[in-house]
Design a protein around this motif. Structure first.
Motif, mmCIF file in Angstrom:
data_model
loop_
_atom_site.group_PDB
_atom_site.id
_atom_site.type_symbol
_atom_site.label_atom_id
_atom_site.label_comp_id
_atom_site.label_asym_id
_atom_site.label_seq_id
_atom_site.Cartn_x
_atom_site.Cartn_y
_atom_site.Cartn_z
ATOM 1 N N ARG A 121 0.826 -1.208 0.000
ATOM 2 C CA ARG A 121 0.000 0.000 0.000
ATOM 3 C C ARG A 121 0.861 1.260 0.000
ATOM 4 N NH1 ARG A 121 -3.934 2.148 4.805
ATOM 5 N NH2 ARG A 121 -4.659 3.977 3.674
ATOM 6 N N TRP A 122 2.040 1.189 0.657
ATOM 7 C CA TRP A 122 2.855 2.373 0.882
ATOM 8 C C TRP A 122 4.278 2.203 0.397
ATOM 9 C CZ3 TRP A 122 0.026 6.313 2.109
ATOM 10 C CH2 TRP A 122 -1.113 6.152 2.906
ATOM 11 N N LEU A 123 4.863 3.324 -0.022
ATOM 12 C CA LEU A 123 6.302 3.455 -0.201
ATOM 13 C C LEU A 123 6.739 4.434 0.878
ATOM 14 C CD1 LEU A 123 8.833 2.771 -1.850
ATOM 15 C CD2 LEU A 123 8.379 4.845 -3.196
ATOM 16 N N ARG A 124 7.664 4.002 1.719
ATOM 17 C CA ARG A 124 8.069 4.806 2.868
ATOM 18 C C ARG A 124 9.573 5.057 2.851
ATOM 19 N NH1 ARG A 124 4.269 1.500 7.151
ATOM 20 N NH2 ARG A 124 2.390 2.763 6.802
ATOM 21 N N LEU A 125 9.946 6.130 3.525
ATOM 22 C CA LEU A 125 11.370 6.455 3.644
ATOM 23 C C LEU A 125 11.606 7.294 4.883
ATOM 24 C CD1 LEU A 125 11.148 9.583 2.671
ATOM 25 C CD2 LEU A 125 11.553 8.653 0.416
ATOM 26 N N ASP A 126 12.868 7.401 5.232
ATOM 27 C CA ASP A 126 13.253 8.318 6.300
ATOM 28 C C ASP A 126 14.358 9.199 5.754
ATOM 29 O OD1 ASP A 126 16.006 7.096 7.487
ATOM 30 O OD2 ASP A 126 14.623 5.458 7.014
ATOM 31 N N ALA A 127 14.507 10.351 6.377
ATOM 32 C CA ALA A 127 15.515 11.309 5.940
ATOM 33 C C ALA A 127 16.188 11.926 7.152
ATOM 34 C CB ALA A 127 14.860 12.409 5.091
ATOM 35 N N TRP A 128 17.372 12.443 6.915
ATOM 36 C CA TRP A 128 18.132 13.105 7.957
ATOM 37 C C TRP A 128 17.272 14.214 8.547
ATOM 38 C CZ3 TRP A 128 22.165 10.815 9.801
ATOM 39 C CH2 TRP A 128 23.080 11.505 10.619
ATOM 40 N N THR A 129 17.120 14.230 9.830
ATOM 41 C CA THR A 129 16.193 15.129 10.513
ATOM 42 C C THR A 129 16.434 16.601 10.185
ATOM 43 O OG1 THR A 129 16.019 13.502 12.281
ATOM 44 C CG2 THR A 129 15.268 15.731 12.780
ATOM 45 N N THR A 130 17.670 17.004 10.043
ATOM 46 C CA THR A 130 17.969 18.417 9.810
ATOM 47 C C THR A 130 18.100 18.792 8.333
ATOM 48 O OG1 THR A 130 20.335 17.987 10.061
ATOM 49 C CG2 THR A 130 19.112 18.667 12.044
ATOM 50 N N ASN A 131 17.927 17.840 7.427
ATOM 51 C CA ASN A 131 18.097 18.108 6.000
ATOM 52 C C ASN A 131 16.768 18.579 5.392
ATOM 53 O OD1 ASN A 131 18.670 18.144 3.252
ATOM 54 N ND2 ASN A 131 19.943 16.304 3.351
ATOM 55 N N THR A 132 16.433 19.831 5.632
ATOM 56 C CA THR A 132 15.138 20.361 5.200
ATOM 57 C C THR A 132 15.012 20.416 3.678
ATOM 58 O OG1 THR A 132 15.953 22.619 5.464
ATOM 59 C CG2 THR A 132 14.765 21.656 7.332
ATOM 60 N N VAL A 160 10.234 10.985 8.816
ATOM 61 C CA VAL A 160 9.679 9.860 8.058
ATOM 62 C C VAL A 160 8.510 10.328 7.202
ATOM 63 C CG1 VAL A 160 10.494 8.079 9.641
ATOM 64 C CG2 VAL A 160 8.249 9.069 10.002
ATOM 65 N N GLY A 161 8.455 9.772 6.011
ATOM 66 C CA GLY A 161 7.404 10.123 5.071
ATOM 67 C C GLY A 161 6.941 8.900 4.298
ATOM 68 N N GLN A 162 5.784 9.049 3.685
ATOM 69 C CA GLN A 162 5.239 7.954 2.881
ATOM 70 C C GLN A 162 4.376 8.528 1.764
ATOM 71 O OE1 GLN A 162 2.887 5.618 5.627
ATOM 72 N NE2 GLN A 162 1.129 6.987 5.506
ATOM 73 N N ARG A 163 4.213 7.721 0.724
ATOM 74 C CA ARG A 163 3.256 8.017 -0.334
ATOM 75 C C ARG A 163 2.687 6.687 -0.783
ATOM 76 N NH1 ARG A 163 7.074 9.781 -5.517
ATOM 77 N NH2 ARG A 163 7.460 7.666 -6.257
ATOM 78 N N PRO A 164 1.519 6.707 -1.402
ATOM 79 C CA PRO A 164 0.969 5.434 -1.859
ATOM 80 C C PRO A 164 1.896 4.763 -2.873
ATOM 81 C CG PRO A 164 -0.718 7.139 -1.873
ATOM 82 C CD PRO A 164 0.604 7.829 -1.619
ATOM 83 N N ALA A 165 2.009 3.454 -2.762
ATOM 84 C CA ALA A 165 2.717 2.684 -3.790
ATOM 85 C C ALA A 165 1.839 2.734 -5.036
ATOM 86 C CB ALA A 165 2.923 1.248 -3.320
ATOM 87 N N ARG A 166 2.450 2.993 -6.182
ATOM 88 C CA ARG A 166 1.645 3.143 -7.400
ATOM 89 C C ARG A 166 2.456 2.735 -8.612
ATOM 90 N NH1 ARG A 166 2.318 9.106 -5.897
ATOM 91 N NH2 ARG A 166 4.116 9.726 -7.124
ATOM 92 N N SER A 167 1.734 2.286 -9.626
ATOM 93 C CA SER A 167 2.376 1.929 -10.888
ATOM 94 C C SER A 167 2.967 3.168 -11.522
ATOM 95 C CB SER A 167 1.362 1.296 -11.840
ATOM 96 O OG SER A 167 0.878 0.096 -11.296
ATOM 97 N N ALA A 168 4.106 2.991 -12.163
ATOM 98 C CA ALA A 168 4.771 4.121 -12.813
ATOM 99 C C ALA A 168 5.589 3.607 -13.982
ATOM 100 C CB ALA A 168 5.675 4.842 -11.821
ATOM 101 N N GLU A 169 5.656 4.412 -15.004
ATOM 102 C CA GLU A 169 6.557 4.139 -16.117
ATOM 103 C C GLU A 169 7.777 5.024 -15.934
ATOM 104 O OE1 GLU A 169 6.246 1.763 -18.412
ATOM 105 O OE2 GLU A 169 4.422 1.181 -17.355
#
Length: 180
Positions: A121-132, A160-169
């Motif tokens: 359902r989701w594609l998730r990731l984390d990023a460096w807290t201070t890297n705006t 941490v962030g997420q977006r729906p997993a989705r088909s893509a070309e």
């Protein structure tokens, strides 16, 4: 462009990706990735089949790397979130950081497509807290900020962030079958 799964022979190149990215980030005032990633953790990800390298041609040097797995870090994701079908992006790194050619976005689109094909359902990731800047980049690509975890166990990467997993070309010729 093509992608392949990394092998143990790729460890030095993968570590160089990280060192080069850390130097690029340091020149911009960030301490992100300032410590080496342990070889044993990298080897475990490679052996699990979760690390990929992107090439312009089969014999060419890699131009990017990404790790894509189903492992929800319990420091970053709640128990309820960890039960949701999701893939997690880690260590997305370009050989030439900041070049602006859209490769990072293409690679994230492929990750989302891969996740969708595997039933996530989701594609998730984390990023460096201070890297705006990185947070803004991910938001621009459709990721929604879920929370920022301020805990030593997050090792500085608590956004941490997420977006729906989705088909893509994409222009990338990558393995499409999640069970490859």
């Amino acid at each position: 462009m093509i992608i392949r799964r990394a092998s143990t022979a790729d460890v030095p190149r993968l570590q160089r990706f990280r060192a080069d990215a850390a130097a690029w980030l340091s020149a911009r005032g960030s301490d992100q990735w300032s410590t080496a990633y342990p070889d044993e953790l990298l080897l475990a990800s490679i052996q699990a089949g979760d690390v990929y390298l992107v090439h312009l041609a089969p014999a060419a040097e890699p131009i990017a790397t990404v790790t894509l797995d189903r492992l929800a870090d319990p420091v970053l994701w709640t128990d309820a979130e960890a039960k949701e079908p999701a893939f997690y992006v880690h260590k997305l790194t370009l050989a030439t950081p900041g070049r602006g050619a859209g490769l990072g976005a293409q690679l994230l689109d492929w990750c989302g497509d891969y996740a969708a094909r595997a039933g996530a359902r989701w594609l998730r990731l984390d990023a460096w807290t201070t890297n705006t800047r990185l947070h803004s980049y991910y938001k621009h690509l459709g990721f929604r900020h879920v929370r920022t975890v301020d805990a030593p166990e997050a090792y500085g990467s608590g956004w941490v962030g997420q977006r729906p997993a989705r088909s893509a070309e994409t222009a990338l010729s990558l393995p499409r079958n999640p069970v490859e």
